[in-house]
Design a protein around this motif. Structure first.
Motif, short mmCIF file in Angstrom:
data_model
loop_
_atom_site.label_atom_id
_atom_site.label_comp_id
_atom_site.label_asym_id
_atom_site.label_seq_id
_atom_site.Cartn_x
_atom_site.Cartn_y
_atom_site.Cartn_z
N GLU A 638 0.80 -1.19 -0.28
CA GLU A 638 0.13 -0.19 0.05
C GLU A 638 0.79 1.49 -0.02
O GLU A 638 0.31 2.34 -0.41
N ARG A 639 2.19 1.19 0.39
CA ARG A 639 2.98 2.23 0.30
C ARG A 639 3.80 2.54 -0.59
O ARG A 639 4.68 3.30 -0.69
N ARG A 684 -5.33 4.64 -0.67
CA ARG A 684 -4.04 5.37 -0.07
C ARG A 684 -3.73 6.42 -1.08
O ARG A 684 -3.40 7.58 -0.60
N GLU A 688 -3.66 10.40 0.02
CA GLU A 688 -2.50 11.30 -0.01
C GLU A 688 -2.88 12.61 -0.69
O GLU A 688 -2.48 13.45 -0.29
#
Length: 987
Positions: A638-639, A684, A688
């Protein structure tokens, strides 16, 4: 029975010289079918004797009238001839059975009986004419009692009938039984006698009278019976004479039979014993030959077990199974009942079960070695001949679950592939201690480039793994289809041969009919009717020849010449080459149809082979999913950055496409796992950018920002139809100065810095859709949410004056409002472009989601309209405040109008550079309408009218000053102010 009834005896002798006659059959008449004559019923059953048991033991006239029993062989002649009920006997048979009320009716002639005329008896009458003359002469000499005069007979008959009528009818009834109390009381009326114990003269007279009456009845019946017997006496004498004549003819028949037997014995002794003995000797010789062949066959069968063991030692399972099947067939057909082989059948069955286990184990070993060999080797099938032989053997034994074994080994091999790839990758990374860290933790400790290289390596290995499985399964499928094709061809051949055989049999029958019957050419077949031990001799000879041929064939097939170990080895290998090696090449022609699976089962196995390839693809995808989920367990996927996730998505899509092309099936597990990760990534990704947009808006001071060249290039690429992020150019490659406006389709847009970054953000969303098409709907909803967030937040900050507290602005100026409106207009311009881009990525059934863009466009236009209304409202408040103090007095132009023109000039100066000319004109038209409204109210309050008076002149000076100043502003020269509307009509 007497001749008066018209019955004559049936002649049954064939000799022309004796006194009897046999009717000759007319050759011109075709044979007819006649019904079987039924025996006549018993006309005189046994009289009751008072015992019910005796009555039950006799035959039933009704139940047994069509069945002959021993009771039909004797007749009680007195009872038959002295029936007191009827005077004539013609209808006695029917009334006895069906009652006195039986009447004869006309019976239709039968279609099955010939129509007899007098011509049929012409020959008989000619032959019996002489005898009839003699008979008539004798009748004239000896006059019969029947020649009495008719009146005498009639008188006697009437007299007898009158006497019989004196007898009460109760004695003539068929159910007359004295055991019945009613019948007894009717015959003996005891009521006429006194009841007292003493006897009086009246009772004695009554009993004597009753006794005399009964005696008289008895005399009448006896006289009638005697008369009937006298009338039928001639029939008794005729029956006795016929009995003597029958005995004489039986004696002659016995003499003829004795002579025939003597002649037959002489023929047997002189002509038959010698030839029969020759045939017996020939049959004995054939039996000896059969025995010799049987012993040779037993010797061949005795060598079956060593030969099977030798074949099993070389893993030739098909040859061993064929040999066992042939031996079992011989035991069941040729050697059935041999005591020494009573246990061989069970031993062969046990060996067959052992071979089944050995084949399953060998196939499992083959699957392990095939799936576990290094991928550096070629992807060809390992030991193709061995695999074909194993598949043939398993199909022959109906072990159709061997694909399950391969499936289990396939799953185990897939797990080992992942483990080996991870171990290989970890061994090249010095930062990870493979002994101290668990297997799953090792993948999480890798960096993304390291883990991505591992994933690509796993993908590559699984592609090779699937290619190897496909090649192996292709060989198995070809074997199954070859067996199926061979089975169908043999069935068609059997049908055609059966048809030809039936046609040949028909032709032979036709030839035999033409030649008058079957022709026997050999001397042995001419005596085929003679039997020996229950068999026809010719059939026994033919059977002996056929069995000797089969025994010789079986002896050669089983390798009976293998006496020593060396000989056994060579013969078994030759037999193996003849039975098994030909199977993969020539198909399953050597395998009999009865032991092979049916066509339906073979078709099911072929489908299972294809399903197994699909399963291999699913297993590969499942193992890759585990690798993906292991990495994603701590949220590392996810990052990922957008570029990294795009690389991951492209790699997965490439692997999925390769497996679909290789296996022909669309597996969804890996796509589903990537979709779930893509959903988290999009979430995500959106959070962001939404957070970034919120921060930008919260720090935005709503001043016009310079437009860097890269953003202008970005907008130009959108205009050219490239809705993607351009590649980043190296720093210092171009040194272009930023511009004040953003040029879009020939229009200049003054924007804030947040909008420039927002344009780049929605391009990032579009680029993400291009790279990951599976997340189109999620990205669309997130982009719609982002645009809605910008609209709502900018409205709060500008129209709602939230920027005063958030950023610290002193006031929200008209320039801030115009700049916000222009930014919204730019986004409204790009919404259709974004919608068209997403529409090309959606399925037709997903078009309903595009309605979000319509709602967003409406919200933005409403927001723009509210900003325009706000600008007008600002001038409204100024007009209301300034014109409320307006007075019509010199000097002119008045200070109030000077202030109004000054404020309008400031407004124009603030928005002229931001808004396009058309919007500026429309805005000032609305402001001018507001000015005229407030001025009109003030003039009406002051009582100034358009009457040409001095005050009217002063007002006209101010209006002219206002018009000149407004039309002096840039882009408002041709603005139609329509100032006469300020005057209210005079009532």
């Amino acid at each position: 029975m007497s001749s008066s009834q018209g019955s004559s005896p049936i002649a049954q002798c064939s000799g022309p010289g004796d006194g009897l006659f046999r009717k000759r059959r007319d050759p011109a008449m075709a044979p007819r079918h006649y019904r079987t004559p039924r025996s006549l019923p018993d006309v005189c059953p046994k009289e009751p004797t008072g015992e019910g048991r005796a009555l039950c033991e006799g035959p039933s006239v009704v139940a047994d009238q069509h069945r002959w029993t021993v009771y039909n062989s004797k007749v009680n002649l007195p009872a038959a001839l002295n029936d007191p009920r009827l005077a004539k006997r013609e209808s006695d048979f029917f009334t006895k059975t069906w009652g006195l009320d039986f009447t004869e009716t006309e019976v239709m002639p039968s279609f099955y009986l010939p129509n007899i005329s007098r011509e049929h008896f012409s020959s008989y009458l000619q032959e019996t004419a002489q005898r009839e003359k003699i008979h008539e002469r004798c009748k004239n000499i000896c006059q019969s009692r029947d020649d009495l005069s008719v009146p005498t007979i009639t008188n006697n008959h009437d007299k007898a009938r009158a006497e019989l009528e004196q007898v009460p009818k109760i004695f003539m009834k068929p159910e007359f039984v004295l055991n019945d109390p009613v019948t007894f009381n009717a015959v003996l009326p005891w009521s006429h006698f006194s009841v007292a114990g003493g006897k009086n003269s009246r009772d004695v007279a009554s009993s004597r009278l009753l006794q005399e009456k009964l005696s008289h009845y008895l005399d009448v019946v006896e006289v009638s019976i005697a008369r009937q017997i006298s009338l039928r006496s001639e029939a008794f004498f005729h029956a006795m004479s016929s009995q003597h004549e029958l005995q004489d003819r039986l004696r002659e028949t016995a003499d003829a039979v004795a002579k025939l037997r003597a002649r037959t014995a002489a023929i047997d002794r002189i002509m038959c014993r010698g030839p029969l003995q020759s045939l017996r000797d020939a049959l004995t010789r054939n039996n000896c030959i059969k025995l010799h062949n049987k012993l040779k066959l037993m010797a061949a069968v005795h060598q079956t077990q060593p030969t099977v063991q030798l074949l099993l030692s070389t893993s030739e399972f098909v040859g061993a199974l064929e040999l066992i099947a042939t031996t079992k067939e011989v035991l069941q057909q040729e050697l059935q009942g041999i005591h020494s082989f009573r246990h061989l059948g069970s031993q062969l069955c046990e060996m067959e079960r052992l071979i089944d286990k050995m084949m399953v184990a060998d196939f499992s070993t083959y699957a392990q070695s095939d799936l576990s060999r290094p991928f550096e080797e070629d992807s060809q099938v390992l030991e193709k001949d061995r695999l074909q032989s194993l598949v043939f053997g398993l199909l022959r034994q109906r072990k159709l679950d061997f694909l399950d074994i391969y499936s289990e080994e396939m799953v185990r091999a897939a797990k080992n592939i992942v483990r080996q790839c991870v171990v290989k990758s970890v061994s090249q990374i010095s930062e990870i201690d493979a002994d101290a860290v668990r297997f799953h933790e090792q993948m999480r400790l890798m960096t993304f480039p390291q883990w991505f290289d591992l994933l690509l390596d796993i993908f590559e290995h699984f592609i090779l793994f699937l290619k190897r499985i496909k090649a192996t399964l292709s060989v198995i499928r070809n074997v199954v289809l070859e067996v199926l094709d061979s089975s169908q061809r043999s069935r068609l051949a059997d049908v055609s041969s059966a048809t030809n055989h039936s046609d040949g049999r028909t032709n032979e029958d036709e030839e035999e009919e033409e030649s008058g019957g079957p022709a026997f050419h050999s001397g042995e077949a001419e005596l085929a009717y003679l039997t020996h031990e229950g068999l026809f001799i010719s059939d026994a000879l033919n059977e002996a020849e056929q069995r000797s041929t089969r025994a010789q064939t079986c002896t050669d097939a089983c390798g009976s010449d293998s006496a020593s170990a060396t000989t056994e080895s060579s013969s078994s290998r030759e037999h193996n080459s003849n039975t098994t090696s030909s199977l993969p090449i020539g198909g399953a022609a050597a395998i009999s149809e009865d032991v092979m699976p049916s066509d339906l089962e073979l078709g099911r196995v072929a489908n299972n082979v294809q399903e197994l390839l699909y399963t291999a693809s699913d297993v590969s995808h499942d193992r890759c999913v585990k690798v993906l989920m292991t990495r994603a367990k701590d949220g590392s996927l996810e990052r990922l950055s957008s570029s990294e996730f795009v690389c991951l998505s492209q790699a997965v899509e490439s692997f999925v496409s390769d497996t679909e092309e290789l296996c022909g099936r669309r597996s969804m597990s890996l796509r589903g796992a990537l979709q779930s990760q893509a959903y988290r990534f999009v979430q995500r990704f959106h959070e962001e950018r939404k957070t970034k947009l919120s921060l930008l808006l919260d720090n935005e001071r709503w001043k016009q920002a310079e437009v860097p060249a890269e953003f202008q290039d970005l907008v130009d690429s959108i205009a050219d139809g490239r809705i993607t992020l351009p590649e980043r150019k190296p720093a210092g490659s171009e040194d272009r100065k930023p511009s004040e406006f953003l040029c879009v389709d020939g229009q200049k847009y003054a924007v804030v810095g947040t909008v420039l970054l927002l344009i780049r953000m929605f391009l990032e969303y579009c680029q993400c859709v291009n790279d990951i098409p599976s997340i189109t709907t999620d990205i669309l909803t997130r982009l719609a949410d982002l645009l809605k967030h910008f609209n709502s937040r900018s409205c709060q900050l500008v129209l709602g004056a939230g920027a005063l507290q958030v950023v610290g602005l002193k006031t929200i100026t008209t320039r801030n409002l115009a700049l916000a409106s222009r930014c919204l207009q730019l986004l409204v311009h790009y919404i259709p472009v974004i919608r068209a881009h997403f529409e090309t990525r959606l399925q037709p059934r997903q078009y309903s989601i595009l309605r979000h863009f319509g709602h967003i466009t409406k919200d933005y236009n409403d927001h723009i309209a509210e900003i325009s209304a706000k600008l007008v409202a600002i001038m409204d408040s100024m007009f209301e405040k300034a014109l409320s103090k307006y007075e019509v007095k010199a000097p002119m132009p008045s200070a109030c109008l000077r202030n109004v023109c000054k404020q309008m000039a400031k407004m124009h100066e603030a928005i002229n550079e931001l808004l396009p000319e058309e919007q500026t004109q429309m805005l000032f038209l609305r402001i001018n309408a507001s000015f005229k409204l407030y001025l009109k109210r003030q003039l009406a309050r002051l009582g100034v009218f358009n009457d040409g008076g001095p005050q009217n002149g002063l007002v006209m000076v101010d209006v002219a000053f206002y018009s000149e100043n407004v039309q002096a502003l840039r882009s408002l020269e041709r603005l139609d102010l329509n100032m006469p509307e300020i005057w209210e009509q005079k009532r």
